[in-house]
Write a protein that holds these residues in place. Sequence first.
Motif, PDB file in Angstrom:
ATOM      1  N   PHE A   1      14.506 -76.681  76.834  1.00  0.00           N
ATOM      2  CA  PHE A   1      13.425 -76.109  76.027  1.00  0.00           C
ATOM      3  C   PHE A   1      12.196 -75.841  76.888  1.00  0.00           C
ATOM      4  CE2 PHE A   1      16.178 -78.330  73.168  1.00  0.00           C
ATOM      5  CZ  PHE A   1      16.172 -77.578  72.007  1.00  0.00           C
ATOM      6  N   VAL A   2      11.546 -74.706  76.635  1.00  0.00           N
ATOM      7  CA  VAL A   2      10.275 -74.374  77.278  1.00  0.00           C
ATOM      8  C   VAL A   2       9.276 -74.003  76.191  1.00  0.00           C
ATOM      9  CG1 VAL A   2      11.293 -73.567  79.460  1.00  0.00           C
ATOM     10  CG2 VAL A   2      10.861 -71.921  77.625  1.00  0.00           C
ATOM     11  N   ALA A   3       7.995 -74.237  76.475  1.00  0.00           N
ATOM     12  CA  ALA A   3       6.950 -73.779  75.555  1.00  0.00           C
ATOM     13  C   ALA A   3       7.056 -72.262  75.467  1.00  0.00           C
ATOM     14  CB  ALA A   3       5.583 -74.200  76.065  1.00  0.00           C
ATOM     15  N   ALA A   4       7.040 -71.738  74.271  1.00  0.00           N
ATOM     16  CA  ALA A   4       7.249 -70.305  74.060  1.00  0.00           C
ATOM     17  C   ALA A   4       6.251 -69.453  74.844  1.00  0.00           C
ATOM     18  CB  ALA A   4       7.176 -69.982  72.573  1.00  0.00           C
ATOM     19  N   GLY A   5       5.052 -69.971  75.079  1.00  0.00           N
ATOM     20  CA  GLY A   5       4.019 -69.209  75.767  1.00  0.00           C
ATOM     21  C   GLY A   5       4.312 -68.897  77.219  1.00  0.00           C
ATOM     22  N   VAL A   6       5.306 -69.542  77.827  1.00  0.00           N
ATOM     23  CA  VAL A   6       5.615 -69.245  79.232  1.00  0.00           C
ATOM     24  C   VAL A   6       6.579 -68.074  79.367  1.00  0.00           C
ATOM     25  CG1 VAL A   6       5.239 -71.650  79.916  1.00  0.00           C
ATOM     26  CG2 VAL A   6       7.579 -70.835  79.546  1.00  0.00           C
ATOM     27  N   LEU A   7       7.130 -67.596  78.255  1.00  0.00           N
ATOM     28  CA  LEU A   7       8.098 -66.508  78.308  1.00  0.00           C
ATOM     29  C   LEU A   7       7.418 -65.160  78.161  1.00  0.00           C
ATOM     30  CD1 LEU A   7      10.904 -68.057  76.091  1.00  0.00           C
ATOM     31  CD2 LEU A   7      10.768 -68.014  78.592  1.00  0.00           C
ATOM     32  N   GLY A   8       7.891 -64.201  78.920  1.00  0.00           N
ATOM     33  CA  GLY A   8       7.368 -62.845  78.858  1.00  0.00           C
ATOM     34  C   GLY A   8       8.492 -61.854  79.056  1.00  0.00           C
ATOM     35  N   THR A   9       8.122 -60.594  79.135  1.00  0.00           N
ATOM     36  CA  THR A   9       9.128 -59.563  79.342  1.00  0.00           C
ATOM     37  C   THR A   9       8.881 -58.840  80.651  1.00  0.00           C
ATOM     38  OG1 THR A   9       7.807 -57.946  78.119  1.00  0.00           O
ATOM     39  CG2 THR A   9       9.475 -59.166  76.874  1.00  0.00           C
ATOM     40  N   GLN A  10       9.969 -58.421  81.249  1.00  0.00           N
ATOM     41  CA  GLN A  10       9.938 -57.580  82.440  1.00  0.00           C
ATOM     42  C   GLN A  10      11.013 -56.540  82.206  1.00  0.00           C
ATOM     43  OE1 GLN A  10      10.841 -59.615  86.135  1.00  0.00           O
ATOM     44  NE2 GLN A  10       9.255 -58.427  87.148  1.00  0.00           N
ATOM     45  N   GLY A  11      10.601 -55.326  81.823  1.00  0.00           N
ATOM     46  CA  GLY A  11      11.571 -54.335  81.379  1.00  0.00           C
ATOM     47  C   GLY A  11      12.213 -54.831  80.101  1.00  0.00           C
ATOM     48  N   SER A  12      13.551 -54.859  80.076  1.00  0.00           N
ATOM     49  CA  SER A  12      14.246 -55.356  78.887  1.00  0.00           C
ATOM     50  C   SER A  12      14.670 -56.816  79.044  1.00  0.00           C
ATOM     51  CB  SER A  12      15.475 -54.486  78.605  1.00  0.00           C
ATOM     52  OG  SER A  12      16.365 -54.551  79.700  1.00  0.00           O
ATOM     53  N   ASN A  13      14.240 -57.469  80.122  1.00  0.00           N
ATOM     54  CA  ASN A  13      14.606 -58.860  80.369  1.00  0.00           C
ATOM     55  C   ASN A  13      13.540 -59.819  79.859  1.00  0.00           C
ATOM     56  OD1 ASN A  13      16.874 -57.952  81.736  1.00  0.00           O
ATOM     57  ND2 ASN A  13      15.895 -58.091  83.726  1.00  0.00           N
ATOM     58  N   VAL A  14      13.975 -61.010  79.471  1.00  0.00           N
ATOM     59  CA  VAL A  14      13.057 -62.106  79.166  1.00  0.00           C
ATOM     60  C   VAL A  14      12.993 -62.955  80.426  1.00  0.00           C
ATOM     61  CG1 VAL A  14      12.621 -64.138  77.741  1.00  0.00           C
ATOM     62  CG2 VAL A  14      13.617 -62.087  76.717  1.00  0.00           C
ATOM     63  N   VAL A  15      11.766 -63.257  80.867  1.00  0.00           N
ATOM     64  CA  VAL A  15      11.561 -63.996  82.113  1.00  0.00           C
ATOM     65  C   VAL A  15      10.522 -65.088  81.906  1.00  0.00           C
ATOM     66  CG1 VAL A  15      12.107 -61.994  83.572  1.00  0.00           C
ATOM     67  CG2 VAL A  15       9.727 -62.435  82.935  1.00  0.00           C
ATOM     68  N   VAL A  16      10.472 -66.021  82.868  1.00  0.00           N
ATOM     69  CA  VAL A  16       9.331 -66.921  82.940  1.00  0.00           C
ATOM     70  C   VAL A  16       8.190 -66.041  83.458  1.00  0.00           C
ATOM     71  CG1 VAL A  16       8.337 -68.926  84.065  1.00  0.00           C
ATOM     72  CG2 VAL A  16      10.737 -68.969  83.355  1.00  0.00           C
ATOM     73  N   ALA A  17       7.175 -65.839  82.630  1.00  0.00           N
ATOM     74  CA  ALA A  17       6.114 -64.867  82.928  1.00  0.00           C
ATOM     75  C   ALA A  17       5.181 -65.371  84.030  1.00  0.00           C
ATOM     76  CB  ALA A  17       5.320 -64.569  81.660  1.00  0.00           C
ATOM     77  N   PRO A  18       4.826 -64.483  84.974  1.00  0.00           N
ATOM     78  CA  PRO A  18       3.823 -64.870  85.975  1.00  0.00           C
ATOM     79  C   PRO A  18       2.447 -65.011  85.325  1.00  0.00           C
ATOM     80  CG  PRO A  18       4.444 -62.569  86.253  1.00  0.00           C
ATOM     81  CD  PRO A  18       5.310 -63.131  85.161  1.00  0.00           C
ATOM     82  N   VAL A  19       1.561 -65.757  85.966  1.00  0.00           N
ATOM     83  CA  VAL A  19       0.206 -65.976  85.453  1.00  0.00           C
ATOM     84  C   VAL A  19      -0.737 -65.004  86.136  1.00  0.00           C
ATOM     85  CG1 VAL A  19      -1.693 -67.640  85.282  1.00  0.00           C
ATOM     86  CG2 VAL A  19       0.667 -68.389  84.943  1.00  0.00           C
ATOM     87  N   THR A  20      -1.590 -64.335  85.338  1.00  0.00           N
ATOM     88  CA  THR A  20      -2.601 -63.416  85.866  1.00  0.00           C
ATOM     89  C   THR A  20      -3.978 -63.809  85.332  1.00  0.00           C
ATOM     90  OG1 THR A  20      -2.265 -61.837  84.054  1.00  0.00           O
ATOM     91  CG2 THR A  20      -0.975 -61.480  86.048  1.00  0.00           C
ATOM     92  N   THR A  21      -5.004 -63.282  85.987  1.00  0.00           N
ATOM     93  CA  THR A  21      -6.381 -63.558  85.574  1.00  0.00           C
ATOM     94  C   THR A  21      -6.833 -62.543  84.532  1.00  0.00           C
ATOM     95  OG1 THR A  21      -7.170 -62.255  87.442  1.00  0.00           O
ATOM     96  CG2 THR A  21      -7.032 -64.630  87.757  1.00  0.00           C
ATOM     97  N   ASN A  22      -7.642 -62.998  83.568  1.00  0.00           N
ATOM     98  CA  ASN A  22      -8.212 -62.118  82.540  1.00  0.00           C
ATOM     99  C   ASN A  22      -9.423 -61.350  83.072  1.00  0.00           C
ATOM    100  OD1 ASN A  22      -6.429 -63.062  80.598  1.00  0.00           O
ATOM    101  ND2 ASN A  22      -7.806 -64.667  79.929  1.00  0.00           N
TER     102      ASN A  22
END
Length: 160
Positions: A74-95
């Motif tokens: 299990f992972v916290a849902a907030g760490v998941l993102g999309t890259q194209g049509s894939n679900v990935v562990v999303a990288p962190v960026t600055t606002n």
Amino acid sequence: MKKIIGFATAAAILFGASAFASPLTSAANVRSGPSPKWPVIGQLPAGVDVTVLDCGGGWKRDWCQIQAGNVKGFVAAGVLGTQGSNVVVAPVTTNNDVAIYKGPGVNYKILGSIPENTTVNIGSCVYGWGETTWCKVNYGGKKGYALQSELQRQNSLFPM
């Protein structure tokens, strides 16, 4: 939807983080259950493709059951993102442009800054002065702390 991961990443997942030459980039903890109270059974670096098996409520936030290689947990849902049509562990960026402080608070010396919309490597996050959350960051050879509110998972499916 089945996802395939590269050999190097699969080896790192199977044999632990030490298989990586450098630290995991904005890693996500994989836990044995849907809560931070459950033990960490692995870590996945940002950019790894995952298969989402199920998502639902957990303790204090939403959690998703995922599989990446032989790691299933299990992972916290907030760490998941999309890259194209894939679900990935999303990288962190600055606002915004983000200051890097020597410690977890604005009273510490500013070591440098990170430009807006820049990918950054984060480590653990802690409460600092004034009940704000600060995350360890590593950018451009500078290691320090940045406000968690100034960081986001890129193309996140759920807020961090």
